[in-house]
Design a protein around this motif. Structure first.
Motif: not given
Length: 134
Positions: A95-97, A101-104, A111-115
């Protein structure tokens, strides 16, 4: 741990649990609509995809993940250690990885929370199965 000493049936069950969790997690009952909206796809887009590639590839990858988790845990890990290790892998590594990616990529937090939530549960569940297996 040696590949000769892993329990491939336990790994298969762990992989199947991950595969089934994904089916539930990304279903209409839970997060399908929010996920589709976040990635910019529709049900029509999903219907035009190659199901053999998607489901066959997905199962192969979760099987490899379960195999590597089994090797990482070793044969003497307790249930608590197995679940905890799965949680740590899902939360702190995967999740941190994804978060980086999601930030950049400027992807939505939803989407981050779902995945991320899926991967935390996926590895925790696989850890549970591998930990309770005799």
């Amino acid at each position: 741990m040696n590949l000769l000493y892993v329990d491939y049936f336990a790994i298969l069950v762990a992989a199947l649990s991950s595969f089934m969790l994904g089916g539930i997690w990304y279903s209409k009952a839970l997060f399908k609509n929010a996920w589709l909206e976040s990635i910019g796809l529709t049900d029509l887009d999903l219907q035009s995809a190659n199901p053999k590639l998607i489901f066959g590839g997905s199962f192969f990858l979760v099987f490899i993940a379960a195999l590597m988790l089994s090797l990482f845990l070793g044969k003497d890990a307790s249930v608590g250690e197995s679940i905890g290790t799965g949680f740590v892998i899902g939360f702190f590594w995967i999740s941190s990885s994804f978060g980086l990616s999601y930030i950049f990529e400027q992807r939505p937090l939803k989407l981050f929370l779902i995945n991320g939530g899926y991967y935390i549960l996926q590895f925790s569940l696989m850890g549970l199965i591998l930990g309770i297996w005799p």
